[in-house]
Structure formats: C-alpha cells, structure tokens
Scaffold this motif. Structure first.
Motif, PDB file in Angstrom:
ATOM      1  N   UNK A 242      -7.274   8.458  -7.735  1.00 53.93           N
ATOM      2  CA  UNK A 242      -6.183   7.359  -8.152  1.00 53.93           C
ATOM      3  C   UNK A 242      -5.354   6.621  -7.225  1.00 53.93           C
ATOM      4  N   UNK A 243      -4.899   5.405  -7.551  1.00 54.56           N
ATOM      5  CA  UNK A 243      -4.243   4.686  -6.520  1.00 54.56           C
ATOM      6  C   UNK A 243      -5.038   3.805  -5.984  1.00 54.56           C
TER       7      UNK A 243
ATOM      8  N   UNK B 166      -7.020   3.465   0.756  1.00 56.71           N
ATOM      9  CA  UNK B 166      -6.965   2.149   1.294  1.00 56.71           C
ATOM     10  C   UNK B 166      -5.389   1.639   1.557  1.00 56.71           C
ATOM     11  N   UNK B 167      -4.674   2.737   1.869  1.00 59.72           N
ATOM     12  CA  UNK B 167      -3.182   2.443   1.824  1.00 59.72           C
ATOM     13  C   UNK B 167      -2.913   1.689   3.247  1.00 59.72           C
TER      14      UNK B 167
ATOM     15  N   UNK C 115      -3.780  -0.024  -5.811  1.00 63.65           N
ATOM     16  CA  UNK C 115      -3.191  -0.813  -4.714  1.00 63.65           C
ATOM     17  C   UNK C 115      -4.112  -1.817  -4.581  1.00 63.65           C
ATOM     18  N   UNK C 116      -5.236  -1.963  -4.535  1.00 62.11           N
ATOM     19  CA  UNK C 116      -5.989  -3.244  -4.470  1.00 62.11           C
ATOM     20  C   UNK C 116      -5.656  -4.218  -5.453  1.00 62.11           C
ATOM     21  N   UNK C 117      -5.455  -4.013  -6.703  1.00 63.05           N
ATOM     22  CA  UNK C 117      -4.807  -4.820  -7.647  1.00 63.05           C
ATOM     23  C   UNK C 117      -3.267  -5.265  -7.264  1.00 63.05           C
TER      24      UNK C 117
ATOM     25  N   UNK D 176       0.582  -1.345  -0.071  1.00 68.14           N
ATOM     26  CA  UNK D 176      -0.106  -0.143   0.176  1.00 68.14           C
ATOM     27  C   UNK D 176       0.985   1.186   0.011  1.00 68.14           C
ATOM     28  N   UNK D 177       1.790   1.299   1.009  1.00 68.14           N
ATOM     29  CA  UNK D 177       2.596   2.523   1.019  1.00 68.14           C
ATOM     30  C   UNK D 177       3.434   2.749  -0.250  1.00 68.14           C
ATOM     31  N   UNK D 178       3.965   1.548  -0.664  1.00 72.76           N
ATOM     32  CA  UNK D 178       4.937   1.614  -1.932  1.00 72.76           C
ATOM     33  C   UNK D 178       4.240   2.408  -3.269  1.00 72.76           C
ATOM     34  N   UNK D 179       3.151   1.738  -3.268  1.00 71.75           N
ATOM     35  CA  UNK D 179       2.463   2.122  -4.466  1.00 71.75           C
ATOM     36  C   UNK D 179       2.025   3.623  -4.248  1.00 71.75           C
TER      37      UNK D 179
END
Length: 261
Positions: free
Chosen positions: A203-204, A183-184, A208-210, A60-63
């Motif tokens: 965005x994101x 949703x991070x 993140x979910x994917x 989550x945080x990387x994306x």
C-alpha cells in the motif's frame, strides 16, 4: 439496519475507546507534529544531498504518514479488546463479523486521511511548496484511497491480535518498510530491482506516485491506473485480514485459547 448500526455506531464507539484514558492533546504530537517534523527532516536532507525538490518530500512523507493511524489504530481496536478483557464478550456475540470489523476500519481511514491532508498543506506552507488550488480535491481523493489501502494492511495486523500478546512491534516494522520501499524519499527507479518489485505490492506506493502526478498537473483520469491498483491492494489486504480473523477465532474457540497469547 442492524448491520449498518453495527458498522457505523460500533466502529465509532470502538475507535473512541482507543483514547479512553488519554487527553485529546496527545493527538497533537502524534498526528500533527510527528508528520511535519518527518517532512522537514527529509526535505532538508534532500536539499543537502541535491536529490529531489521539496515537493517530492512533502507529498511522499505526508501520504506515507497515514500509516500511523491506519496501522496502529487498526491493530489496537482488537488488541485493546483483549487488554480490557472484553474480547470474549465481543466474539461471543451473534453480530455479523464483516460489519463488526470493517466498521472499526472506517474511522481509521478518516483519521489517516486527516493526518495526511494536514501534513501535506502544513509542509507545503513551511517549505514554500506551491500546490495548485484546483489539485486540492483530486489530492484529497488520492490520499483517501491510500488511507483505505493502508487500513487494509492494518486489518491483517489486527487479526494477529487474536494470536499474539503484543501488536505494537509489527506496525513499527511495517511503517519502516513502507518508508523505505514505497518511494517516499527515493524514487522507485533508484531502488534495487527486487525492492521496486516488492514496492508494487505494498500500500501507498501507487498512491504516493499518483499524488505527485496530480500535484504536477495530472488529472484523475490520468492516474486512474494507480488508484485502481491502490484500491485493489486495499481490498486484497482487507480480505486477507478478515480471513485471518475468522481462522484465528475458530482456532481460539477450538483450543480454548482466546485469552491466551
């Protein structure tokens, strides 16, 4: 050919100008140490709270950290022209506006992709999170689509540089909104319904979910809905940004306020 030259060479030249007065070493704390420490912080908070496993916070945080170059660098490609007093020359040129501005987005997308991928694998190594080797290519593609979507949002911020004096505050606010809503560190199902509804238009969120699903073993075909949604949001925000740029440019010409914010 002129449009392609403007897209690739013009975009790269503009991106390099962002760092014209800085040592390249400034990239290390900004694009490498920053995301790693954010990952470690939320991972250890999550451990203490017993909320999620380390993989949840690493991905989550990387994306999400792709938002730093995608929001800030994209905005600064326009505001930097104003600060260097080259904005009138840029807008007085007969160059087509779409390749002119979209070309500035391409290096930013690559920057966001590199930041996220480095943070993802560095966080996985430091926290002992196992990422399957066969998921490397699908994860990279998911992160690339996410960076594209976030850069579309950054383009709308860049358009505001034709109207406001300083564009550094809004990206900070947007970064915080994405950190909370996308949703991070908290699953969308645990958010209030109105926040979850807003998140689906940011965005994101889908990226993140994917990424989490791909890391867990899902194929690209199984997450294509999230990828389409993420890419669609990127196109939507990019179109809005280009429309705003065109509108603000016309208004600045009509009212002679191009250099006034």
């Amino acid at each position: 050919m002129n449009a392609l030259r403007l897209f690739f060479i013009g975009g790269l030249t503009s991106y390099r100008a962002l760092f014209s007065w800085l040592s390249p070493w400034i990239l290390v704390p900004t694009f490498i140490l920053g995301p790693i420490f954010q990952i470690l912080f939320f991972a250890y908070v999550g451990r203490a709270a017993g909320a999620e496993d380390d993989a949840f916070f690493v991905i989550g945080n990387a994306v999400q950290y792709a938002a730093i170059p995608c929001l800030f660098a994209m905005g600064n490609t326009i505001s930097g022209e104003r600060q260097q007093a080259t904005l009138p020359l840029l807008l007085a040129s007969p160059a087509a506006r779409i390749p002119l501005f979209l070309g500035r987005a391409l290096p930013v997308i690559v920057n966001g992709l590199v930041v996220s991928v480095v943070a993802l694998f560095a966080g996985a190594v430091l926290l002992g999170v196992h990422l399957r080797p066969e998921s490397a290519v699908p994860l990279t593609l998911v992160v690339a689509v996410s960076a594209f979507a976030c850069t579309g949002l950054g383009l709308t911020n860049a358009a505001l540089a034709l109207r406001v004096r300083e564009t550094a505050v809004l990206p900070n606010i947007l970064f915080g909104i994405l950190l909370i809503f996308a949703g991070v560190n908290v699953r969308l199902s645990a958010l209030p319904p109105w926040m979850a509804a807003v998140a689906h238009w940011l965005p994101l969120t889908h990226g993140i979910d994917a990424a989490r699903r791909v890391a867990a073993g899902a194929t690209l075909g199984e997450v294509r809905g999230d990828l389409y949604a993420e890419a669609g949001l990127g196109l939507l925000f990019a179109a809005a940004g280009l429309a705003m740029l065109a509108w603000f440019e016309r208004e600045s010409r009509r009212h002679a306020t191009l250099d006034v914010a």
